[in-house]
Design an enzyme around this catalytic site. Structure first.
Site, PDB file in Angstrom:
ATOM      1  N   LYS A  78     -24.105   9.717   2.305  1.00 35.69           N
ATOM      2  CA  LYS A  78     -24.860  10.972   2.381  1.00 35.69           C
ATOM      3  C   LYS A  78     -26.118  10.793   3.235  1.00 35.69           C
ATOM      4  O   LYS A  78     -26.389  11.601   4.132  1.00 35.69           O
ATOM      5  CB  LYS A  78     -25.237  11.414   0.960  1.00 35.69           C
ATOM      6  N   GLY A 157     -19.329  13.295  -7.775  1.00 31.53           N
ATOM      7  CA  GLY A 157     -19.849  13.642  -9.094  1.00 31.53           C
ATOM      8  C   GLY A 157     -20.063  12.480 -10.044  1.00 31.53           C
ATOM      9  O   GLY A 157     -20.326  12.690 -11.213  1.00 31.53           O
ATOM     10  N   MET A 159     -22.367  10.029  -9.981  1.00 32.86           N
ATOM     11  CA  MET A 159     -23.729   9.604 -10.299  1.00 32.86           C
ATOM     12  C   MET A 159     -24.649  10.820 -10.396  1.00 32.86           C
ATOM     13  O   MET A 159     -24.206  11.946 -10.337  1.00 32.86           O
ATOM     14  CB  MET A 159     -24.183   8.585  -9.279  1.00 32.86           C
ATOM     15  N   HIS A 510     -14.243  19.319  -9.580  1.00 34.44           N
ATOM     16  CA  HIS A 510     -14.063  17.883  -9.810  1.00 34.44           C
ATOM     17  C   HIS A 510     -12.585  17.519  -9.897  1.00 34.44           C
ATOM     18  O   HIS A 510     -12.115  16.587  -9.246  1.00 34.44           O
ATOM     19  CB  HIS A 510     -14.799  17.516 -11.103  1.00 34.44           C
ATOM     20  N   SER A 820      11.640 -16.602   2.805  1.00 32.11           N
ATOM     21  CA  SER A 820      11.080 -15.317   2.402  1.00 32.11           C
ATOM     22  C   SER A 820      10.095 -15.600   1.271  1.00 32.11           C
ATOM     23  O   SER A 820      10.471 -16.158   0.231  1.00 32.11           O
ATOM     24  CB  SER A 820      12.185 -14.370   1.920  1.00 32.11           C
ATOM     25  N   CYS A 887       8.922 -10.842   0.442  1.00 35.38           N
ATOM     26  CA  CYS A 887       9.634  -9.823  -0.319  1.00 35.38           C
ATOM     27  C   CYS A 887       8.997  -9.568  -1.684  1.00 35.38           C
ATOM     28  O   CYS A 887       9.527  -8.831  -2.493  1.00 35.38           O
ATOM     29  CB  CYS A 887      11.111 -10.174  -0.466  1.00 35.38           C
ATOM     30  N   TYR A 907       8.689 -10.264   9.278  1.00 37.23           N
ATOM     31  CA  TYR A 907       8.869  -8.961   8.633  1.00 37.23           C
ATOM     32  C   TYR A 907       8.260  -8.948   7.233  1.00 37.23           C
ATOM     33  O   TYR A 907       7.985  -9.997   6.651  1.00 37.23           O
ATOM     34  CB  TYR A 907      10.361  -8.592   8.550  1.00 37.23           C
TER      35      TYR A 907
END
Ligand code: PEP
Ligand code: MG
Length: 930
Positions: A78, A157, A159, A510, A820, A887, A907
């Site tokens: 913010k 929301g 804090m 919320h 694997s 895997c 992979y």
């Protein structure tokens, strides 16, 4: 007894849990940025001032701005964006931000405000006074400020906020004169006493509510706005009495005292239970604390020419490029966010205040061009003048993320690569969510209609408190949390529910914001739903719905229906397909799937899997008629008897493999030989044991005795994995024969089959060498028996899931065609945490930040990851052609996929629904790490 699970149960939570995205730029917190409003040359006074190390407060305003949008780690999201908006010339009320480091210092210093902080605050307040021409605490022309939290990562929301600081018994009269509206001044004062009492001093809001009810009764007012000026004056007195009674001190009249205590309250709220829960549920760790933003108040409740609103620059549910806002006339911002009053859609704003609406539309375009991203904004109109109070990257559903990314490329604001990086890979799950069957819905009883707050189709039973939702979910029920509105206290219950239904609040309430962030189905603001939580039911017209009734909610349309409506799988195309095409263009890592049935294999192929990385064959032995010969095999006393039972299993296995090979049409299929301890196939309770005995025609004592003999103290470390094949080679032979026969049958049917035999839980080269030899021999024998001389290629490799296998990977690779990594077991064995029982203590480890996340969900890159890296390097050292994949469950977790890319795996393999996630994460890894 411990059960060997497949880890599937963790998939949903993994998909939900967000990860903190770190912005490289935000690390540059010491960068000095001093810019004048409007982005012109730096203001002289500020430019010559050196920002000192240890500086705790940063100014933003037309006279100077000390921070910018890249400083989120230091100023919070913010604070950084307020500075940035001010710099680009947007109308932001001036103020200052106390850094997140100051919050950290507050805790390190034993919860005491750091020395010198309030001096810096005084200096910056003087600058605000100069800029606004008002004075903090002045009796005639008072400057009022808000104090709000703002961490690096947005926590909606979670804090605390205090508004109207600076008012006291005298300043309130000054405000009355300044605004010419005494009722307004006292309304502001009573809000301050209430918020300060509640947030800062912990006075229960209820006490103030009772006092308000008494005043309302006295003046015959139904709602707050009907209380006249005199009533407001009396209310302030009544509130001060409540305060005095509960705090045992009068309400502080010194504005700087109010400010100091409020700053401290915001720091404290960083460690409030709800904030801790929120961070845990969203996987937010490693932050310093919250920043505190202190900003000049502007008022949306100064009359009918004032208002306040929140908006998204595009639709956060669908991604449509249409301003998506809500506003309330004559109200404060908190009223919109809290969902107390249901706001009006932004389209109606033009009819109310044309000029402000036009200006807002202009600002919307400036913000999107500047940030090149959809924004979530807060604004207030005070007597016809528009102010921007916040902007941040808007939270959105997975579907919206995909559409917005594609649209921004079309609008030439970002590149394809940037678009891919914009979509949190885990959020793609939401696009793959089922929806209600159109026809089934037509026949359903529609109970009510609310707002389509977060897409998805949820079916479950209502629970009326967060605690109830958590408990009943734990007990195995599917729960829809039904509340008037939700608050940050409810997050645990919201997280455990399959869907959320609220009766008040809008698209930015919320419930809506939090549910969208998680991808949880939510219908908000269904006004016809009248909740009677005390009696565990709700009513819509004449219909009463109790805890035992099933309801269905459609988060895409806002419909609430009675009963369980049938759901259908999503159809994928359009922008989703485009993103997947782009992902495939940039990724270098392959993506396979873990699948045990032809249906799963087909689904994974549809999602883009390039092969199967793991077929768990044990899953094939549980179904229907198969479990009986399996149990017969386990109860057998001799090799011959075992072989006889195995022969009955062989045709089932072979047909399963044929089905999978056909579904995968020439893509590789890694088949793992039997892995779990055999006790998992026998029942433990007496009744089931008697039934098994009856079915197999053996005395029940025999079943009982076998179960007892199979009992192991640590079954996960026991007789399982390749150890089963070593002791019962006939099991291996049956499975390898089934694989080979299936491959031959496919060859005969002209379907290309590429099986890969995978031997689990290997820790020694000699284990694999011996079992490999047996596999090769069985393949040869099968070919002979089948009289097949054609080409079939069957690779033989191993899972690497034992730390010793990683350390000796060079030796093991000499007898393996592929590795694997089974990171489920590897994590279990590296940490020494049982993957089935660690739920007892892991949540505490994570809550106490001993661990930054669950290592069974996201790979522990510093520990387990090192073993993986070592395994890859050592394995390839002796076998250059070694193919290496993963895997374990981690194969579908975005941050683990990044790691796999970095260490050079060929992979990843994951469950079918996570294949698109892995494809996108792999592309993101390639773009980010090269
Ligand atoms: C693993 O251990 O990572 C694995 C994939 O095997 P399973 O989960 O079946 O033990
Ligand atoms: Mg394993």
């Amino acid at each position: 007894m411990a059960k060997k699970t497949t880890g599937k149960k963790t998939a949903k939570k993994t998909a939900k849990a967000g990860t903190v995205r770190t912005h490289a730029a935000s690390a540059r917190t010491t960068k000095k940025v001093v810019r004048k409003a409007g982005g012109k040359a730096p203001a002289k006074a500020a430019a010559s001032k050196k920002i000192k190390p240890g500086k705790m407060v940063y100014y933003f305003g037309a006279s100077m701005t000390e921070g910018d949008g890249t400083m989120k780690a230091l100023l919070g999201g913010k604070g950084a964006n307020l500075a940035e908006m001010t710099s680009i010339g947007l109308p932001v009320p001036p103020g200052f931000t106390i850094t997140t480091e100051t919050c950290e210092k507050y805790y390190k210093g034993g919860k005491r405000l750091p020395h010198g902080l309030m001096n810096e605050v005084h200096r910056h307040m003087a600058q605000v006074q100069k800029e606004t021409g008002k004075v903090f605490g002045d009796n005639n022309n008072p400057l009022l400020v808000s104090v709000r939290s703002g961490a690096q990562v947005s926590m909606p929301g979670m804090m605390d906020t205090v508004l109207n600081l600076g008012l006291n018994d005298e300043a309130v009269e000054g405000l009355a004169r300044q605004t010419g509206n005494r009722r307004f001044a006292y309304d502001a004062y009573r809000r301050l006493i209430n918020m300060f009492g509640d947030v800062v001093m912990g006075v229960d809001h209820e006490h103030f509510e009772h006092a308000f009810d008494r005043i309302k009764d006295k003046y015959g007012a139904k709602v707050d706005t009907e209380v006249p000026e005199q009533g407001m004056v009396e209310l302030c007195e009544a509130y001060k009495d409540v305060y005095q009674k509960r705090v045992a001190d009068p309400f502080p009249q010194n504005p700087f005292k109010q400010l100091e205590l409020s700053i401290e309250a915001v720091f404290k709220s960083w460690h409030a239970p709800r904030a801790i829960s929120y961070r845990r549920l969203n996987g937010i760790t490693g932050l310093k604390g919250t920043a505190v933003n202190c900003q000049t108040m502007v008022y949306g409740n100064m009359g009918d020419d004032s208002g306040t609103g929140v908006a998204f620059t595009r639709n956060p549910s669908t991604g449509e490029n249409k301003f998506y806002g809500e506003f309330l006339v004559n109200a404060q911002g908190e009223d919109v966010v809290a969902g107390i009053r249901t706001p009006r859609p932004a389209e109606q704003m033009a009819a109310w205040d044309k000029k402000s609406y036009a200006q807002l539309m202009k600002i919307k375009t400036i913000l999107e061009k500047h940030y090149k991203e959809m924004q979530d904004i807060e604004f207030t109109i005070e007597r016809g003048k528009l102010y921007m109070l916040q902007t941040r990257t808007g939270k959105r559903t997975g579907a919206a993320a995909v559409r917005i990314a594609c649209d921004l490329v079309k609008e030439k604001l970002i590149t394809e690569k940037e678009a891919l990086l914009r979509i949190p890979a885990g959020d793609l799950t939401q696009l793959l969510l089922p929806s209600f069957d159109f026809k089934a819905k037509e026949k359903a009883t529609l109970l009510a209609k609310g707002l389509p707050a977060s897409p998805g189709a949820a079916v479950g039973k209502p629970a009326f408190t967060a605690e109830e939702a958590v408990e009943r979910t734990k007990a195995g029920e599917h729960i829809i949390l039904v509340r008037r509105e939700t608050s940050p206290e409810d997050v645990e219950g919201m997280h455990s529910a399959v869907g959320i239904l609220t009766s008040t609040g809008g698209m930015t309430s919320h419930a809506a914001v939090v549910a969208r962030g998680w991808g949880t189905c939510c219908v908000a603001g269904a006004g016809e739903v009248v909740i009677d939580a005390a009696n565990g039911r709700f009513r819509v017209g004449e219909t009463i719905v109790t805890r035992d009734d099933v309801i269905s909610i459609d988060g895409a349309t806002g419909e609430v229906m009675l009963g369980a409506i049938e759901r259908v799988e999503p159809s994928l195309g359009g922008d989703f397909a485009k993103i997947m095409r782009w992902a495939d263009k940039y990724r270098t890592l392959g993506v396979r799937t873990n699948a045990d049935t032809p249906e799963d294999a087909q689904r994974a192929r549809d999602f883009g899997a390039e092969g199967i990385g793991l077929t768990r064959t044990e899953h094939m032995f549980f179904e229907g008629e198969r479990i009986l010969p399996m149990r017969e095999m386990i109860l057998a006393e001799s090799t011959e008897a075992r072989e006889k039972a195995l022969a009955k299993l062989l045709p089932f296995q072979r047909d399963d493999f044929i089905g999978i090979f056909e579904a995968m049409k020439g893509l590789p299929v890694t088949i793992r030989l039997l892995d779990p301890p055999l006790h998992e196939f026998l029942p433990n309770d007496e009744a089931s044991q008697q039934q098994v005995a009856r079915e197999l025609g053996v005395p029940v004592e025999k079943v009982r005795e076998r179960v007892a003999r199979l009992h192991e103290a640590n079954p996960m470390l026991g007789h399982r994995g390749c150890r089963l094949a070593v002791t019962y080679p006939e099991i291996l032979k049956m499975q390898v024969r089934a694989i080979t026969e299936a491959a031959i049958e496919c060859a005969r049917r002209k379907v290309r089959a590429v099986p890969e035999i995978m031997i689990p839980l290997v820790g020694l080269k000699s284990e694999l060498a011996m079992l490999r030899e047996q596999c090769e021999q069985t393949i040869r024998e099968t070919r002979q028996a089948e009289d097949f001389a054609g080409r079939i290629e069957i690779k033989i490799g191993t899972m690497i899931e034992i730390p010793r296998a990683c350390v000796t990977a060079d030796e093991i690779a000499e007898v393996a065609d592929f590795f694997s990594f089974g990171t489920n077991d590897l994590t279990q064995l590296t940490f020494g945490y049982s993957r089935d029982d660690s739920g007892v203590f892991l949540p505490e480890y994570i809550a106490k930040e001993i661990l930054h996340g669950d290592p069974f969900q996201s790979l522990d890159q510093t520990g387990v990851g090192q073993l993986v890296e070592m395994g890859v390097q050592r394995g390839r050292g002796t076998n250059q052609g070694l193919k290496v994949g993963i895997c374990g469950e981690h194969g579908g977790d975005p941050s683990s996929v990044h790691f796999c890319h970095k260490v050079g795996l060929d992979y990843v393999s994951c469950s079918p629904f996570r294949v698109p996630i892995a494809r996108l994460a792999a592309a993101q890894a390639a773009i980010m790490h090269g």
